[in-house]
Scaffold this motif. Structure first.
Motif, PDB file in Angstrom:
ATOM      1  N   ILE A  94       0.837  -1.200   0.000  1.00 44.74           N
ATOM      2  CA  ILE A  94       0.000   0.000   0.000  1.00 44.74           C
ATOM      3  C   ILE A  94       0.874   1.253   0.000  1.00 44.74           C
ATOM      4  O   ILE A  94       0.659   2.180  -0.772  1.00 44.74           O
ATOM      5  N   ASP A  95       1.868   1.287   0.880  1.00 49.22           N
ATOM      6  CA  ASP A  95       2.857   2.369   0.939  1.00 49.22           C
ATOM      7  C   ASP A  95       4.236   1.756   1.000  1.00 49.22           C
ATOM      8  O   ASP A  95       4.453   0.777   1.723  1.00 49.22           O
ATOM      9  N   ILE A 110       7.996  -4.134  -5.987  1.00 44.74           N
ATOM     10  CA  ILE A 110       6.597  -3.719  -5.930  1.00 44.74           C
ATOM     11  C   ILE A 110       6.477  -2.502  -5.031  1.00 44.74           C
ATOM     12  O   ILE A 110       7.206  -2.356  -4.049  1.00 44.74           O
ATOM     13  N   THR A 111       5.558  -1.618  -5.408  1.00 45.97           N
ATOM     14  CA  THR A 111       5.363  -0.383  -4.663  1.00 45.97           C
ATOM     15  C   THR A 111       3.869  -0.090  -4.600  1.00 45.97           C
ATOM     16  O   THR A 111       3.057  -1.000  -4.817  1.00 45.97           O
ATOM     17  N   ASN A 112       3.493   1.151  -4.330  1.00 44.77           N
ATOM     18  CA  ASN A 112       2.115   1.506  -4.002  1.00 44.77           C
ATOM     19  C   ASN A 112       1.067   0.864  -4.908  1.00 44.77           C
ATOM     20  O   ASN A 112       0.951   1.213  -6.072  1.00 44.77           O
ATOM     21  N   LEU A 140       7.810   5.607   4.848  1.00 46.81           N
ATOM     22  CA  LEU A 140       6.596   4.902   5.239  1.00 46.81           C
ATOM     23  C   LEU A 140       6.537   3.521   4.588  1.00 46.81           C
ATOM     24  O   LEU A 140       6.870   3.370   3.403  1.00 46.81           O
ATOM     25  N   PHE A 141       6.106   2.526   5.371  1.00 38.42           N
ATOM     26  CA  PHE A 141       5.940   1.172   4.829  1.00 38.42           C
ATOM     27  C   PHE A 141       4.649   0.574   5.373  1.00 38.42           C
ATOM     28  O   PHE A 141       4.383   0.604   6.574  1.00 38.42           O
ATOM     29  N   HIS A 142       3.837   0.034   4.467  1.00 45.29           N
ATOM     30  CA  HIS A 142       2.561  -0.566   4.850  1.00 45.29           C
ATOM     31  C   HIS A 142       2.145  -1.553   3.763  1.00 45.29           C
ATOM     32  O   HIS A 142       2.133  -1.225   2.569  1.00 45.29           O
ATOM     33  N   GLY A 143       1.822  -2.769   4.171  1.00 44.94           N
ATOM     34  CA  GLY A 143       1.397  -3.769   3.195  1.00 44.94           C
ATOM     35  C   GLY A 143       0.760  -4.968   3.872  1.00 44.94           C
ATOM     36  O   GLY A 143       0.523  -4.981   5.084  1.00 44.94           O
ATOM     37  N   LEU A 144       0.481  -5.971   3.072  1.00 40.30           N
ATOM     38  CA  LEU A 144      -0.142  -7.202   3.538  1.00 40.30           C
ATOM     39  C   LEU A 144       0.529  -8.385   2.871  1.00 40.30           C
ATOM     40  O   LEU A 144       0.952  -8.299   1.707  1.00 40.30           O
ATOM     41  N   GLN A 145       0.614  -9.504   3.609  1.00 41.20           N
ATOM     42  CA  GLN A 145       0.941 -10.766   2.953  1.00 41.20           C
ATOM     43  C   GLN A 145      -0.088 -11.808   3.342  1.00 41.20           C
ATOM     44  O   GLN A 145      -0.311 -12.081   4.521  1.00 41.20           O
ATOM     45  N   LEU A 146      -0.719 -12.371   2.308  1.00 43.03           N
ATOM     46  CA  LEU A 146      -1.752 -13.390   2.451  1.00 43.03           C
ATOM     47  C   LEU A 146      -1.205 -14.716   1.961  1.00 43.03           C
ATOM     48  O   LEU A 146      -0.551 -14.770   0.918  1.00 43.03           O
ATOM     49  N   TRP A 147      -1.468 -15.785   2.727  1.00 42.64           N
ATOM     50  CA  TRP A 147      -1.120 -17.131   2.290  1.00 42.64           C
ATOM     51  C   TRP A 147      -2.384 -17.828   1.792  1.00 42.64           C
ATOM     52  O   TRP A 147      -3.382 -17.919   2.529  1.00 42.64           O
TER      53      TRP A 147
END
Length: 329
Positions: A94-95, A110-112, A140-147
């Protein structure tokens, strides 16, 4: 929270206006709050699926919200080299910026709003890390990791990597233009996202403006998981209050309903949601460390193959992190 946005959502295709008299809006089956922890080399995460039964998550296994954190220079962190087998990792930024590299030749930056979709399949090694210039500058850093689990018949498929740019997502809005819907994988009302999946799933990132309500068509044969990235609102047929870091597991129905509170704080001016659903695989799950298999014997074989070097080798031209086995539990 930039991800991907548009100046005027009213130019986008609009979701249909649903008839409340004939639509089965899903109730909230459970509501949980993600505990905080640390991952990899020490970056903060929220364990978004903690306390939820695997049977309610199926076909998903694990979700980490990474950050949101504003790093000082020298602070950004990633993960060391580590193995995976038997499932897919879907990393959504995301960020900030994240580099990925794997022993199968996949990788990229990968980025925004971008997504990296790595199918571990029969097994590989990989690393995720901020680029050197971001480590130097901070930010700023914000993200998700889904399995995402793989069915038994596909667990030993060859590894695959998908580099999905944020601009490739299908963008939709609501009848009144009160929300931006980004379809990353699967489809919503016939609008398909770019992610190629091994089992039928839908993933979307929705930003809801203060006071707006969304009625989202959802396949009745899919489960439905709604995670709050930021903001406050209500969710479900019974309009349960929900806020940042909470996961709503839904019951049966053919649509989701959620609303953003009229008053949001200055840091999260809108309600941001990551919504997942899929067709349950309904197979036994044996999960330990970086491997997701069907039986304990298959887990033991995965560890043996990793220790014997059969899951690949770290490339000579590699990101500047040491080899390591640690990863999400």
């Amino acid at each position: 929270m930039p991800a991907v946005t548009v100046e005027d959502v009213l130019v986008l295709p609009r979701l249909p206006k649903l008839d409340p008299a004939t639509t089965a809006f899903r109730p909230v089956k459970s509501l949980t709050t993600a505990p905080s922890g640390f991952e990899g080399e020490g970056f903060p995460v929220r364990r978004s699926f903690a306390g939820v039964a695997l049977s309610d998550l199926d076909p998903f296994i694990h979700l980490d919200q990474m950050g949101e954190v504003d790093y000082a220079p020298g602070e950004p962190k990633g993960t060391p080299w580590h193995p995976h087998r038997g499932f897919e990792t879907v990393t959504y930024i995301i960020d900030g910026i994240f580099d990925h590299q794997d022993s199968n030749g996949g990788g990229g930056t990968i980025t925004n709003g971008d997504t990296q979709w790595m199918t571990a399949g029969s097994g590989l090694l990989h690393i995720e890390a901020p680029p050197e210039h971001l480590v130097m500058s901070g930010g700023l850093f914000h993200g998700l990791q889904l399995w995402v689990n793989l069915p038994r018949a596909k667990k030993m498929n060859p590894p695959r990597y998908q580099d999905i740019r944020g601009k490739e997502s299908a963008l939709l809005t609501t009848p009144d233009g009160g929300a931006l819907v980004r379809v990353i994988a699967g489809e919503i009302d016939g609008h398909a996202g770019p992610g190629s999946t091994h089992t039928p799933i839908t993933i979307t990132h929705v930003t809801v403006q203060p006071g707006a309500e969304v009625q989202l068509p959802w396949r009745a044969d899919f489960n439905a998981l709604l995670y709050v990235l930021g903001g406050r609102g209500t969710v479900g047929a019974d309009k349960r209050p929900i806020h940042t870091g909470q996961l709503a597991v839904h019951g049966p129905g053919d649509a989701l309903r959620f609303t953003a509170d009229l008053q949001q704080d200055s840091h999260t001016p809108a309600l941001d949601l990551y919504i997942m659903g899929g067709e349950p695989i309904r197979e036994p799950v044996a999960h330990y460390g970086p491997f997701v298999m069907n039986t304990r014997a298959e887990l033991m074989q995965a560890f043996e193959d990793y220790q014997a070097g059969r899951l690949g080798v770290i490339p000579a031209a590699r990101l500047p992190h040491s080899a390591g086995e640690g990863d999400r539990p």
